[in-house]
Motif scaffolding. Structure first.
Motif, PDB file in Angstrom:
ATOM      1  N   TYR A 155      19.278  74.751 -17.442  1.00 52.47           N
ATOM      2  CA  TYR A 155      19.233  75.054 -18.868  1.00 52.47           C
ATOM      3  C   TYR A 155      18.657  76.449 -19.097  1.00 52.47           C
ATOM      4  CZ  TYR A 155      19.634  69.985 -18.595  1.00 52.47           C
ATOM      5  OH  TYR A 155      20.033  68.712 -18.274  1.00 52.47           O
ATOM      6  N   ARG A 156      18.863  76.954 -20.299  1.00 51.52           N
ATOM      7  CA  ARG A 156      18.391  78.300 -20.637  1.00 51.52           C
ATOM      8  C   ARG A 156      16.930  78.230 -21.079  1.00 51.52           C
ATOM      9  NH1 ARG A 156      23.007  77.963 -23.473  1.00 51.52           N
ATOM     10  NH2 ARG A 156      21.940  78.278 -25.471  1.00 51.52           N
ATOM     11  N   VAL A 157      16.080  78.142 -20.093  1.00 52.48           N
ATOM     12  CA  VAL A 157      14.650  77.988 -20.330  1.00 52.48           C
ATOM     13  C   VAL A 157      13.973  79.355 -20.303  1.00 52.48           C
ATOM     14  CG1 VAL A 157      12.498  76.994 -19.438  1.00 52.48           C
ATOM     15  CG2 VAL A 157      14.635  75.683 -19.316  1.00 52.48           C
ATOM     16  N   ASP A 158      13.150  79.610 -21.304  1.00 45.99           N
ATOM     17  CA  ASP A 158      12.307  80.797 -21.303  1.00 45.99           C
ATOM     18  C   ASP A 158      11.162  80.534 -20.322  1.00 45.99           C
ATOM     19  OD1 ASP A 158      10.516  82.853 -21.753  1.00 45.99           O
ATOM     20  OD2 ASP A 158      10.704  82.794 -23.938  1.00 45.99           O
ATOM     21  N   LYS A 159      11.217  81.154 -19.176  1.00 42.96           N
ATOM     22  CA  LYS A 159      10.254  80.862 -18.120  1.00 42.96           C
ATOM     23  C   LYS A 159       8.834  81.283 -18.468  1.00 42.96           C
ATOM     24  CE  LYS A 159      13.835  81.168 -14.589  1.00 42.96           C
ATOM     25  NZ  LYS A 159      14.322  81.858 -13.363  1.00 42.96           N
ATOM     26  N   ASP A 160       8.703  82.119 -19.488  1.00 42.98           N
ATOM     27  CA  ASP A 160       7.370  82.538 -19.925  1.00 42.98           C
ATOM     28  C   ASP A 160       6.786  81.613 -20.984  1.00 42.98           C
ATOM     29  OD1 ASP A 160       7.173  84.790 -18.262  1.00 42.98           O
ATOM     30  OD2 ASP A 160       8.357  85.987 -19.657  1.00 42.98           O
ATOM     31  N   ARG A 161       7.559  80.595 -21.403  1.00 42.13           N
ATOM     32  CA  ARG A 161       7.083  79.694 -22.452  1.00 42.13           C
ATOM     33  C   ARG A 161       7.366  78.242 -22.059  1.00 42.13           C
ATOM     34  NH1 ARG A 161       9.393  81.582 -28.019  1.00 42.13           N
ATOM     35  NH2 ARG A 161       7.560  80.520 -28.872  1.00 42.13           N
ATOM     36  N   VAL A 162       6.806  77.841 -20.932  1.00 42.14           N
ATOM     37  CA  VAL A 162       6.889  76.459 -20.453  1.00 42.14           C
ATOM     38  C   VAL A 162       5.522  75.820 -20.639  1.00 42.14           C
ATOM     39  CG1 VAL A 162       7.302  74.964 -18.467  1.00 42.14           C
ATOM     40  CG2 VAL A 162       8.718  77.004 -18.812  1.00 42.14           C
ATOM     41  N   TYR A 163       5.493  74.646 -21.255  1.00 40.64           N
ATOM     42  CA  TYR A 163       4.239  73.980 -21.600  1.00 40.64           C
ATOM     43  C   TYR A 163       4.230  72.568 -21.039  1.00 40.64           C
ATOM     44  CZ  TYR A 163       4.917  77.696 -25.040  1.00 40.64           C
ATOM     45  OH  TYR A 163       5.184  78.900 -25.642  1.00 40.64           O
ATOM     46  N   VAL A 164       3.046  72.076 -20.716  1.00 39.86           N
ATOM     47  CA  VAL A 164       2.932  70.694 -20.250  1.00 39.86           C
ATOM     48  C   VAL A 164       1.892  69.969 -21.080  1.00 39.86           C
ATOM     49  CG1 VAL A 164       1.248  71.302 -18.429  1.00 39.86           C
ATOM     50  CG2 VAL A 164       2.558  69.172 -18.271  1.00 39.86           C
ATOM     51  N   THR A 165       2.232  68.740 -21.451  1.00 39.97           N
ATOM     52  CA  THR A 165       1.326  67.885 -22.201  1.00 39.97           C
ATOM     53  C   THR A 165       1.511  66.450 -21.721  1.00 39.97           C
ATOM     54  OG1 THR A 165       0.628  67.213 -24.433  1.00 39.97           O
ATOM     55  CG2 THR A 165       2.998  67.448 -24.064  1.00 39.97           C
ATOM     56  N   GLY A 166       0.552  65.598 -22.026  1.00 36.49           N
ATOM     57  CA  GLY A 166       0.665  64.202 -21.628  1.00 36.49           C
ATOM     58  C   GLY A 166      -0.471  63.401 -22.201  1.00 36.49           C
ATOM     59  N   LEU A 167      -0.277  62.078 -22.238  1.00 37.93           N
ATOM     60  CA  LEU A 167      -1.293  61.200 -22.809  1.00 37.93           C
ATOM     61  C   LEU A 167      -1.745  60.167 -21.788  1.00 37.93           C
ATOM     62  CD1 LEU A 167       0.110  58.182 -23.652  1.00 37.93           C
ATOM     63  CD2 LEU A 167       1.297  59.694 -25.255  1.00 37.93           C
ATOM     64  N   SER A 168      -3.042  59.891 -21.791  1.00 37.47           N
ATOM     65  CA  SER A 168      -3.654  58.908 -20.896  1.00 37.47           C
ATOM     66  C   SER A 168      -3.299  59.248 -19.445  1.00 37.47           C
ATOM     67  CB  SER A 168      -3.201  57.496 -21.281  1.00 37.47           C
ATOM     68  OG  SER A 168      -4.034  56.531 -20.693  1.00 37.47           O
ATOM     69  N   MET A 169      -2.530  58.414 -18.741  1.00 29.93           N
ATOM     70  CA  MET A 169      -2.123  58.765 -17.385  1.00 29.93           C
ATOM     71  C   MET A 169      -1.427  60.118 -17.376  1.00 29.93           C
ATOM     72  SD  MET A 169       0.431  56.708 -14.778  1.00 29.93           S
ATOM     73  CE  MET A 169       1.971  57.357 -15.458  1.00 29.93           C
ATOM     74  N   GLY A 170      -0.679  60.396 -18.437  1.00 29.80           N
ATOM     75  CA  GLY A 170      -0.013  61.682 -18.554  1.00 29.80           C
ATOM     76  C   GLY A 170      -0.981  62.818 -18.817  1.00 29.80           C
ATOM     77  N   GLY A 171      -2.125  62.519 -19.458  1.00 30.48           N
ATOM     78  CA  GLY A 171      -3.165  63.522 -19.632  1.00 30.48           C
ATOM     79  C   GLY A 171      -3.748  63.930 -18.297  1.00 30.48           C
ATOM     80  N   TYR A 172      -3.995  62.932 -17.440  1.00 34.56           N
ATOM     81  CA  TYR A 172      -4.447  63.223 -16.084  1.00 34.56           C
ATOM     82  C   TYR A 172      -3.385  64.045 -15.344  1.00 34.56           C
ATOM     83  CZ  TYR A 172      -8.429  59.985 -16.232  1.00 34.56           C
ATOM     84  OH  TYR A 172      -9.624  59.363 -16.528  1.00 34.56           O
ATOM     85  N   GLY A 173      -2.114  63.639 -15.539  1.00 26.91           N
ATOM     86  CA  GLY A 173      -1.025  64.345 -14.879  1.00 26.91           C
ATOM     87  C   GLY A 173      -0.906  65.783 -15.329  1.00 26.91           C
ATOM     88  N   ALA A 174      -1.117  66.030 -16.625  1.00 26.19           N
ATOM     89  CA  ALA A 174      -1.027  67.388 -17.154  1.00 26.19           C
ATOM     90  C   ALA A 174      -2.123  68.273 -16.567  1.00 26.19           C
ATOM     91  CB  ALA A 174      -1.112  67.371 -18.679  1.00 26.19           C
ATOM     92  N   TRP A 175      -3.354  67.759 -16.527  1.00 23.40           N
ATOM     93  CA  TRP A 175      -4.457  68.515 -15.916  1.00 23.40           C
ATOM     94  C   TRP A 175      -4.127  68.855 -14.458  1.00 23.40           C
ATOM     95  CZ3 TRP A 175      -7.984  70.963 -18.464  1.00 23.40           C
ATOM     96  CH2 TRP A 175      -8.612  70.435 -19.596  1.00 23.40           C
ATOM     97  N   LYS A 176      -3.651  67.854 -13.728  1.00 27.34           N
ATOM     98  CA  LYS A 176      -3.422  68.034 -12.292  1.00 27.34           C
ATOM     99  C   LYS A 176      -2.270  68.991 -12.025  1.00 27.34           C
ATOM    100  CE  LYS A 176      -3.047  65.329  -8.021  1.00 27.34           C
ATOM    101  NZ  LYS A 176      -2.967  63.946  -7.460  1.00 27.34           N
TER     102      LYS A 176
END
Length: 319
Positions: A114-135
């Protein structure tokens, strides 16, 4: 400098041919995900788009990817919410939580598809996903323009790796599933090298702090204002470079540093060398997008440096 030495070793190893009785094969692991494309993606084929990677909680793990719509941004999309970015919501299989390597491979594939702006990629998550985002962000900080962990926690010993990644964490003050101290400790650790890290505590909210967080427009405005960090070279006076020159040691390595055409040349006791480019009089880097830098330190008359790479390695300057 260990990652540099390791890279050189890998280059050497790649030149060694294997015995003809063994042939190369590969195994690809399937990763299911929901994909949301913003309005205008198909009509403007020249535009690069921001991407949010959303990591769900443990309750949505399994093999039915439709379960991922239960919470967070994919739920809001299902209800008619429109985002000005690509939203990718993978599903964990429930065996080991979130695997950073698998997610990194997914991101690599998404950037190709896909046409992804490589300078604007973000990660978020909740609970287990919050741990995953930090890691994930701690392991691959060079990939992300910002990280938004919600009611999660992480390894405070690796928080320094987020020194150049904007952080905004959220947590419920009365969370009895993942205690708010988990976010508080991580943000406090990040702030030691990244003072701008933010934490929002909802005082009366229990575990479900994601509903309030993902319904906050300022979260997305803040997120989209961030771009991936890249070092920028700035000239430093020759006399400063001369002051930094010398021999630096720790228990594993010796570094020999000399001025070199406005930069610093570093040679090791293993006959490897690398050029350091100045950001300031105390901070130097190797490549713009490589999350490695060298910080020169001084305490009284004692000088040294810290190599921030895969690990934080401290060296002392010899008299």
């Amino acid at each position: 400098m260990r990652h540099i030495l390791l890279s050189l070793l890998l280059l050497i190893c790649s030149a060694i041919t294997t015995h003809s009785q063994q042939t190369a094969r590969s195994f690809t692991r399937e990763t299911r995900y929901l994909l949301y494309m913003p309005e205008g993606y198909d009509s403007d084929t020249s535009k690069q788009w921001p991407l949010m990677l959303f990591l769900h909680g443990s309750g949505e793990s399994g093999t039915d990817v439709q379960k991922v719509k239960v919470n967070g941004p994919p739920m809001l999309v299902e209800k008619g919410k429109k985002y000005p970015f690509i939203l990718v919501s993978p599903q964990a299989d429930g065996r080991i939580g979130w695997d950073p390597i698998e997610l990194y491979d997914l991101l690599t594939d998404l950037k190709k598809r896909y046409r992804v702006d490589k300078d604007r990629v973000y990660v978020t998550g909740l609970s287990m996903g919050g741990y995953g985002a930090w890691k994930l962000a701690s392991q691959f900080p060079q990939e992300f323009a910002a990280v938004i962990p919600i009611c999660g926690g992480g390894d405070t010993s690796t928080a320094w790796r987020l020194r150049n990644v904007p952080v905004w964490a959220f947590h419920g003050g009365k969370d009895d599933v993942v205690l708010p101290q988990q976010s508080e400790q991580m943000v406090a650790a990040v702030r030691k090298t990244n003072p701008t890290a933010r934490l929002t505590i909802y005082p009366e909210v229990k575990h479900d702090s994601w509903t309030a967080a993902y319904n906050t427009d300022s979260l997305y405005e803040w997120m989209l204002s961030k771009k991936r960090f890249a070092y920028k070279e700035k000239p430093v006076a020759p006399e400063v470079l001369s002051t930094l020159a010398g021999t630096y040691v720790n228990k594993n390595d010796t570094l020999y540093i000399t001025p070199d055409a406005g930069r610093l040349l570093v040679k090791t006791n293993r006959n490897n060398s690398v050029t350091l480019r100045p950001v300031s009089e105390k901070l130097f880097f190797i490549e713009e997008e490589l999350p490695v830098d060298v910080e020169f330190t001084q305490a009284g008359k004692r000088r040294g440096l810290i190599v921030n790479g895969d690990t934080r390695d401290i060296f002392t300057k010899l008299p």
